[in-house]
Structures are given as structure tokens and as C-alpha cells.
Design a protein around this motif. Sequence first.
Motif, short mmCIF file in Angstrom:
data_model
loop_
_atom_site.label_atom_id
_atom_site.label_comp_id
_atom_site.label_asym_id
_atom_site.label_seq_id
_atom_site.Cartn_x
_atom_site.Cartn_y
_atom_site.Cartn_z
N LEU A 112 -15.19 -30.28 28.82
CA LEU A 112 -14.98 -29.19 27.64
C LEU A 112 -15.52 -28.11 27.86
O LEU A 112 -16.22 -27.70 28.35
N PRO A 113 -15.11 -27.08 27.27
CA PRO A 113 -13.70 -27.02 26.19
C PRO A 113 -12.33 -27.27 26.85
O PRO A 113 -11.28 -27.23 26.26
N ASN A 114 -12.13 -27.38 28.39
CA ASN A 114 -10.87 -27.49 28.89
C ASN A 114 -10.62 -28.96 28.92
O ASN A 114 -11.25 -29.72 28.81
N ASP A 115 -9.20 -28.92 29.18
CA ASP A 115 -8.78 -30.25 29.60
C ASP A 115 -9.23 -30.80 30.99
O ASP A 115 -9.40 -29.91 31.96
N VAL A 116 -9.73 -31.95 31.04
CA VAL A 116 -10.26 -32.48 32.29
C VAL A 116 -9.45 -32.30 33.79
O VAL A 116 -9.90 -31.76 34.78
N MET A 117 -8.15 -31.90 33.43
CA MET A 117 -7.10 -31.77 34.66
C MET A 117 -7.26 -30.67 34.93
O MET A 117 -6.54 -30.21 36.15
N GLN A 118 -7.72 -29.57 34.09
CA GLN A 118 -7.74 -28.17 34.36
C GLN A 118 -9.23 -27.79 34.70
O GLN A 118 -9.63 -26.57 34.69
N SER A 119 -10.06 -28.71 35.25
CA SER A 119 -11.57 -28.60 35.71
C SER A 119 -11.68 -28.78 36.91
O SER A 119 -10.97 -29.58 37.66
N VAL A 120 -13.21 -28.61 37.24
CA VAL A 120 -13.52 -29.21 38.66
C VAL A 120 -13.72 -30.42 38.74
O VAL A 120 -13.98 -31.35 39.70
N PHE A 121 -13.73 -31.23 37.63
CA PHE A 121 -13.57 -32.88 37.42
C PHE A 121 -12.48 -33.44 37.70
O PHE A 121 -12.20 -34.73 37.93
N ALA A 122 -11.01 -32.65 38.08
CA ALA A 122 -9.71 -33.21 38.07
C ALA A 122 -9.77 -34.33 39.10
O ALA A 122 -9.15 -35.24 38.69
N SER A 123 -10.30 -34.00 40.31
CA SER A 123 -10.07 -34.98 41.24
C SER A 123 -10.85 -36.34 41.01
O SER A 123 -10.33 -37.27 41.16
N ARG A 124 -11.90 -36.32 40.74
CA ARG A 124 -12.84 -37.52 40.12
C ARG A 124 -12.08 -37.91 39.23
O ARG A 124 -12.10 -39.50 39.12
N PHE A 125 -11.55 -37.57 38.24
CA PHE A 125 -11.01 -38.14 36.93
C PHE A 125 -9.59 -38.79 37.63
O PHE A 125 -9.39 -39.84 37.19
N LYS A 126 -8.74 -37.89 38.43
CA LYS A 126 -7.49 -38.67 38.97
C LYS A 126 -7.86 -40.01 39.77
O LYS A 126 -7.10 -41.01 39.59
N THR A 127 -9.08 -39.96 40.60
CA THR A 127 -9.51 -41.17 41.04
C THR A 127 -9.62 -42.07 40.37
O THR A 127 -8.97 -43.61 40.43
N TRP A 128 -10.61 -42.05 39.25
CA TRP A 128 -11.19 -43.31 38.46
C TRP A 128 -9.78 -43.60 37.64
O TRP A 128 -9.94 -44.79 37.13
N HIS A 129 -9.35 -42.72 37.13
CA HIS A 129 -7.97 -43.03 36.35
C HIS A 129 -7.04 -43.98 37.15
O HIS A 129 -6.32 -44.76 36.45
N GLY A 130 -6.87 -43.64 38.19
CA GLY A 130 -5.86 -44.52 39.43
C GLY A 130 -6.37 -45.72 39.51
O GLY A 130 -6.01 -46.97 39.40
N VAL A 131 -7.80 -46.02 39.67
CA VAL A 131 -8.47 -47.18 39.71
C VAL A 131 -8.17 -48.02 38.40
O VAL A 131 -7.87 -49.07 38.55
N ALA A 132 -8.55 -47.41 37.27
CA ALA A 132 -8.35 -48.06 36.07
C ALA A 132 -6.94 -48.60 35.75
O ALA A 132 -6.56 -49.54 35.40
N SER A 133 -5.70 -47.69 36.32
CA SER A 133 -4.31 -48.04 36.23
C SER A 133 -4.26 -49.34 36.95
O SER A 133 -3.47 -50.09 36.76
N ILE A 134 -4.65 -49.31 38.20
CA ILE A 134 -4.42 -50.52 39.24
C ILE A 134 -5.12 -51.80 38.57
O ILE A 134 -4.49 -52.83 38.52
N ALA A 135 -5.94 -51.78 37.96
CA ALA A 135 -7.05 -52.74 37.46
C ALA A 135 -5.98 -53.34 36.24
O ALA A 135 -5.89 -54.57 36.06
N TYR A 136 -5.67 -52.40 35.49
CA TYR A 136 -5.00 -52.67 34.27
C TYR A 136 -3.89 -53.48 34.76
O TYR A 136 -3.17 -54.35 34.08
#
Length: 151
Positions: A112-136
Motif C-alpha cells: 500500500l498505497p500501490n497495488d501489490v502487483m505494482q510493487s516489489v512484492f509482486a513476485s512473492r504474491f504471484k508465487t503464494w497466489h499460485g500455491v493457493a490456487s493449486i490447493a484450491y
Amino acid sequence: MAKQSGLTGWLNPVLLTLWVGALWMTAITASVLFKTIPDHMLAGNVAGKLFTIVSYIGLVSGLLLLIQRLASDGFSAFKQGLFWVILIMWILVLIGEFGIQPLLAQLKASALPNDVMQSVFASRFKTWHGVASIAYMIECLLGVWLVVKSN
């Protein structure tokens, strides 16, 4: 799941329908949200709320289904594939809701205030989002297996 009379005769199919139906409907809805709402932060927030609701449906339904299996079959429940599939799904819900989702929320908050996908955390977010998506998706597919096997 074997045919039972009384409360469990109708409760088990209702719980299973509610849980598995909610899983699939939320997956479809999330996809529609991201294709329909131009603001992906907003779409993500709405989808996140829906996934949280489905997690709690799964936690309650799964626990009741597990308790019912143990109550009706005792220790022999541990020899049943249905019991283990429900348990695996329930554990996936726990991991997703209380492990992965808080991590994703922290990454979003840190960006914040930026979108996580426009931040330095984008790569980690994508990785964990992918893990969550696979588990789901595993949870969804196991749910379909349960529905088929419970008839």
C-alpha cells in the motif's frame, strides 16, 4: 458415504452439496469478477471475501462430516477413502485460510498505497497466489470425487 436414516440421512448430502457447490461457484465467480471489473484491486478484494466465506463453509461442513463418519463408523472410519478425502480437503482449507491468506494479506498491506502487483512484492504474491490456487483446485477436484463416490 453410506445411506443413513434420520438427521445424517439428509445432513451429509446437504453439507457436501453446500461445500463443493460453494467451492466451484466461487471459482467461477472469481473468474467473472476479474473479467468484468476493470479495477483488479477491487475484483481481488471481492473475490477474497467470497473465498473467506467458502473457507468457513468448508471448515464447518468438513468438521461435521468428519465427526459424523467417526460417530457412525468408529475407528473403521480411518480405513475409508471418503474419510481421508474429507480430511485432506479440510486440511487444505485450514492451510489456505490461516496460512496462505494471511501471508497474501500482509503482502498486499506492505504494498500500500500501490497495488501489490505494482510493487516489489509482486513476485512473492504471484508465487503464494499460485500455491493457493493449486490447493484450491485440488480441493475442488477432491470435492467432485466425493460427490461421485457418495452416491
